[in-house]
Design an enzyme around this catalytic site. Sequence first.
Site, mmCIF file in Angstrom:
data_model
loop_
_atom_site.group_PDB
_atom_site.id
_atom_site.type_symbol
_atom_site.label_atom_id
_atom_site.label_comp_id
_atom_site.label_asym_id
_atom_site.label_seq_id
_atom_site.Cartn_x
_atom_site.Cartn_y
_atom_site.Cartn_z
ATOM 1 N N VAL A 176 0.806 -1.221 0.000
ATOM 2 C CA VAL A 176 0.000 0.000 0.000
ATOM 3 C C VAL A 176 0.837 1.268 0.000
ATOM 4 O O VAL A 176 0.294 2.373 -0.095
ATOM 5 C CB VAL A 176 -0.996 0.015 1.191
ATOM 6 C CG1 VAL A 176 -1.971 -1.139 1.091
ATOM 7 C CG2 VAL A 176 -0.266 -0.025 2.537
ATOM 8 N N ARG A 181 9.753 -3.845 -7.383
ATOM 9 C CA ARG A 181 9.429 -5.046 -6.620
ATOM 10 C C ARG A 181 9.826 -6.361 -7.292
ATOM 11 O O ARG A 181 9.810 -7.405 -6.633
ATOM 12 C CB ARG A 181 7.926 -5.058 -6.303
ATOM 13 C CG ARG A 181 7.457 -3.850 -5.500
ATOM 14 C CD ARG A 181 8.183 -3.703 -4.171
ATOM 15 N NE ARG A 181 7.610 -2.618 -3.371
ATOM 16 C CZ ARG A 181 7.942 -2.339 -2.120
ATOM 17 N NH1 ARG A 181 8.868 -3.056 -1.519
ATOM 18 N NH2 ARG A 181 7.369 -1.337 -1.470
#
Length: 226
Positions: A78, A169
């Site tokens: 998030v 990521r």
Amino acid sequence: MQVELLYHTPDPERAIATAARLCYAPVGASELMESMSEERMYSVLKTIMGSGHFSTLEHASYTFAVDGVSRALTHQLVRHRLASYNQQSQRYVKFKDGFDTVKPPTIAERPEASAEFDRLIADIEKAYQRFLEAGVPAEDARYLLPNAAETKIVVTMNVRELLHFFTHRCCSRAQWEIRELANRMLELARPTAPYIFMDAGASCVRGRCSEGKMTCGKPFPRVKRD
């Protein structure tokens, strides 16, 4: 971990090329969408990806369902603010039959550490149940729940944010669990827009590593666009 692509903008590459071409066309977007040839579409996409004019990538989006991940992962996820999230609530969901957890491989592969992990989780589950039985609201009993607690989340990102997400990521320096998530998301997204996601992933896929002195130093086959 279960990752499912729930929905994406239909024909995302054509939608993106249409939005970009509209800036210079005398006709409307709907006509462009229907009449643009494949050759012209890829020419426009090549210009977009080569020039870095990525605002048009925001006209296509992807929605993923992610199950069986830890709260440790979603706390990282998030932080990617240009996205939409809906997560299973620990405030309203009562885990009366216990809760599932994600055990890191480095703990699972060590028998003593794995056993200690299981004992601690069992103690937390018992305390959590006692709190609920004593009338403590779930929103307060949840303060006992660990980062390892399993959760479910729905994620929507536009293509521009997805590419940014994959850059950071999919990198070997990313934490193992969110790296696995990013790689699975990329596997699902790439077939739907193969040109746009051709060189998606860690920065080394496209050329120079962006991690500076923190680079892993491993060579990576670099993808070049035609």
